[in-house]
Scaffold this motif. Structure first.
Motif, PDB file in Angstrom:
ATOM      1  N   HIS A  78      40.751 -38.753  11.739  1.00 43.62           N
ATOM      2  CA  HIS A  78      40.379 -39.089  13.107  1.00 43.62           C
ATOM      3  C   HIS A  78      39.549 -37.952  13.679  1.00 43.62           C
ATOM      4  O   HIS A  78      39.761 -36.790  13.355  1.00 43.62           O
ATOM      5  CB  HIS A  78      41.625 -39.287  13.982  1.00 43.62           C
ATOM      6  N   TRP A  80      39.197 -35.864  16.658  1.00 43.99           N
ATOM      7  CA  TRP A  80      39.982 -35.511  17.835  1.00 43.99           C
ATOM      8  C   TRP A  80      39.183 -34.695  18.853  1.00 43.99           C
ATOM      9  O   TRP A  80      39.727 -34.222  19.834  1.00 43.99           O
ATOM     10  CB  TRP A  80      41.222 -34.714  17.413  1.00 43.99           C
ATOM     11  N   ASN A  82      36.986 -35.691  20.974  1.00 36.73           N
ATOM     12  CA  ASN A  82      36.742 -36.408  22.226  1.00 36.73           C
ATOM     13  C   ASN A  82      38.054 -36.836  22.895  1.00 36.73           C
ATOM     14  O   ASN A  82      38.130 -37.884  23.508  1.00 36.73           O
ATOM     15  CB  ASN A  82      35.869 -37.637  21.975  1.00 36.73           C
ATOM     16  N   THR A  83      39.058 -36.023  22.798  1.00 37.99           N
ATOM     17  CA  THR A  83      40.328 -36.342  23.451  1.00 37.99           C
ATOM     18  C   THR A  83      40.335 -35.763  24.856  1.00 37.99           C
ATOM     19  O   THR A  83      39.398 -35.087  25.281  1.00 37.99           O
ATOM     20  CB  THR A  83      41.505 -35.748  22.658  1.00 37.99           C
ATOM     21  N   TYR A  85      41.918 -33.342  25.824  1.00 39.82           N
ATOM     22  CA  TYR A  85      42.044 -31.893  25.770  1.00 39.82           C
ATOM     23  C   TYR A  85      40.713 -31.191  25.556  1.00 39.82           C
ATOM     24  O   TYR A  85      40.590 -30.001  25.764  1.00 39.82           O
ATOM     25  CB  TYR A  85      43.015 -31.489  24.660  1.00 39.82           C
TER      26      TYR A  85
END
Length: 114
Positions: A78, A80, A82-83, A85
């Motif tokens: 995945h 991550w 563009n989360t 956070y």
């Protein structure tokens, strides 16, 4: 007088946990929370833990420094970045000491079905 005796036994168990018996950590912590006013039932449980230690005196913890052999293709990749956070990094204090030895990795394998 009895209270001091019970408290000293719980103190001994706490040291046993510190010296490498994490298998009794929860039970000893629960007993330690009653150190101000221990009851007869608590003393019986202390004796029970000492009996367990006597029966399982050859308990050992094995630390295996080798990485586990788990194929990466078993897990989906995945992105991550563009989360919520965002692009995070660990903040270290300016006066943190230099690492002294090899880095160590801690792995915990848990059942995440629930």
């Amino acid at each position: 007088r009895e209270t001091v005796y019970k408290q000293s036994l719980i103190g001994i168990l706490r040291w046993i946990v510190e010296l490498g018996r994490p298998d009794i950590c929860v039970e000893v912590s629960m007993l330690a929370s009653h150190m101000a006013l221990p009851r007869i039932g608590h003393l019986n449980q202390v004796y029970h833990i000492f009996g367990y230690l006597n029966d399982h005196h050859d308990f050992e913890i094995v630390f295996d420094p080798s990485p586990p052999d788990i194929p990466d293709n078993l897990f989906e990749r995945h992105d991550w970045r563009n989360t919520v956070y965002g692009n995070c990094s660990e903040e270290l204090p300016n006066d943190a000491p230099e690492p002294r030895d090899y880095k160590s990795a801690m792995r915990a394998f848990v059942d995440s079905d629930h």
